[in-house]
Design an enzyme around this catalytic site. Sequence first.
Site, PDB file in Angstrom:
ATOM      1  N   HIS A   1      34.230  44.771  40.003  1.00 43.17           N
ATOM      2  CA  HIS A   1      35.365  44.733  39.084  1.00 43.17           C
ATOM      3  C   HIS A   1      35.187  43.563  38.119  1.00 43.17           C
ATOM      4  CE1 HIS A   1      39.269  45.757  37.608  1.00 43.17           C
ATOM      5  NE2 HIS A   1      39.781  44.591  37.928  1.00 43.17           N
TER       6      HIS A   1
ATOM      7  N   HIS B   1      37.032  44.592  29.104  1.00 45.32           N
ATOM      8  CA  HIS B   1      37.748  45.336  30.150  1.00 45.32           C
ATOM      9  C   HIS B   1      38.459  46.526  29.511  1.00 45.32           C
ATOM     10  CE1 HIS B   1      39.817  46.485  33.606  1.00 45.32           C
ATOM     11  NE2 HIS B   1      40.430  45.365  33.950  1.00 45.32           N
TER      12      HIS B   1
ATOM     13  N   PHE C   1      46.360  46.203  38.554  1.00 45.15           N
ATOM     14  CA  PHE C   1      47.666  45.583  38.748  1.00 45.15           C
ATOM     15  C   PHE C   1      48.490  46.463  39.672  1.00 45.15           C
ATOM     16  CE2 PHE C   1      47.956  43.184  34.400  1.00 45.15           C
ATOM     17  CZ  PHE C   1      46.983  42.307  34.833  1.00 45.15           C
TER      18      PHE C   1
ATOM     19  N   LYS D   1      31.502  44.384  32.511  1.00 47.63           N
ATOM     20  CA  LYS D   1      32.619  43.953  31.659  1.00 47.63           C
ATOM     21  C   LYS D   1      32.238  42.729  30.828  1.00 47.63           C
ATOM     22  CE  LYS D   1      36.511  45.615  34.487  1.00 47.63           C
ATOM     23  NZ  LYS D   1      35.803  46.122  35.678  1.00 47.63           N
TER      24      LYS D   1
ATOM     25  N   GLU E   1      36.594  38.921  45.159  1.00 45.05           N
ATOM     26  CA  GLU E   1      35.670  40.051  45.260  1.00 45.05           C
ATOM     27  C   GLU E   1      34.334  39.623  45.856  1.00 45.05           C
ATOM     28  OE1 GLU E   1      34.201  43.920  42.645  1.00 45.05           O
ATOM     29  OE2 GLU E   1      35.064  42.193  41.606  1.00 45.05           O
TER      30      GLU E   1
ATOM     31  N   CYS F   1      44.031  49.461  36.208  1.00 41.39           N
ATOM     32  CA  CYS F   1      42.587  49.375  35.954  1.00 41.39           C
ATOM     33  C   CYS F   1      41.756  50.207  36.924  1.00 41.39           C
ATOM     34  CB  CYS F   1      42.142  47.919  35.997  1.00 41.39           C
ATOM     35  SG  CYS F   1      43.092  46.873  34.886  1.00 41.39           S
TER      36      CYS F   1
END
Length: 419
Positions: A304, A341, A404, A336, A315, A164
């Site tokens: 994110h 996403h 990831f 998002k 975060e 991502c």
Amino acid sequence: MELKRVVVTGLEAITPLGLTISETWEGLIDGRSGAGPITLFDSSKFKTRFACEVKRFDSLQVMERKEARKCDRYTLFALAAAKGAITDAAFDLDKENLDRIGVIFASGIGGIKTFEEELLGYNEERGPRFNPFFIPKMIADIAAGQISMLYGFRGPNFATVSACASSTNAISDAFNYIRLGKANAIITGGAEAAISIAGVGGFNAMNALSTRNDAPETASRPFSASRDGFVLGEGAACLVLEELEHAKARGAKIYCEVAGAGLSADAHHLTASHPQGLGAKLVMINALDDANMQPEEIDYINVHGTSTPIGDISEARAIKEVFGEHAYQLNISSTKSMTGHLLGAAGALEAIACSLAVKNDIVPPTINHEDGDDDPEIDYKLNFTFNKAQKRTVRAALSNTFGFGGHNASIIVKKFADN
């Protein structure tokens, strides 16, 4: 060596909110959700039966049908976004040195739909009969190659793959190539089209996706206590990055300046972010250092913010540690919540959101937060820009993307000043 200054001169996006950057930006500012029932395949037996699909996309607007059949959906999205961004940048390609224009374009997964179709079509009795375009349709670098071939760009050309964080990595690489004097301009961004049997099935197996099938429009709810996973999106986003003096010489319009970029690793877990946000903290510090900026100079963070239980908490913690008391003066939002996403394309789309926030002095919201839906692990004194866009001066904006494998990337854009 004196580093070159880098500016953004072209933008385009193909997203669940629209087929142009103007439609997408309008949808973001209006707080509109792009989520709905999956139409790209029969999802009736899946735990998640909704996503943020791109609607009304016509590949014939990009290329002839015969050529389009040689491309995966993600590549067609990439070509459409690149075409729009290059048009927006208003290059006269007959006057440009095409050896000095590159393409660095990301995809986290690449042609998963092509891969899926070819394997599902395999028959042991008849033997292996694969489409001769199977491999070049599937590979994650082919979008960058197709863009370069369409326009004849012969500068640096490759793809970045870091889940991502992929397209933020692409922008970071483009930024560095230009400021080191290795290119005049680079077409950069990312594309993804993973709303497929394998994509949804795979993320469902990880329990990564929201299963709020009864209300898909409100399923992505970053920083809310009831969040239960991310909503899968698709599309492409493209930015034209250009060396400042080159842009000025041709009279280009300038959206903003790229100030700095940061990279880091969590070195923690296969899929989960570090619970204390150590990698997230480091990547923001690295971006600020690269930009030679103080935390107090940032006005907006596009986080994110995937709407996952651990990620949103870590975060928010990292932001408080990096920005201290100034964290409470920031606007923070997760776009998002509206687009879903976009995986490898997320960073580029969110960098565009930051660029337009800086250009227009307005911050898009984080939608779907309801009164009382508060997580005790999150500090709601932070301004998450819930549910409604907010007008304010945005001198500089920072975009976070975490992938990831613990890959973290951040980019900072700021208002352009010709001095």
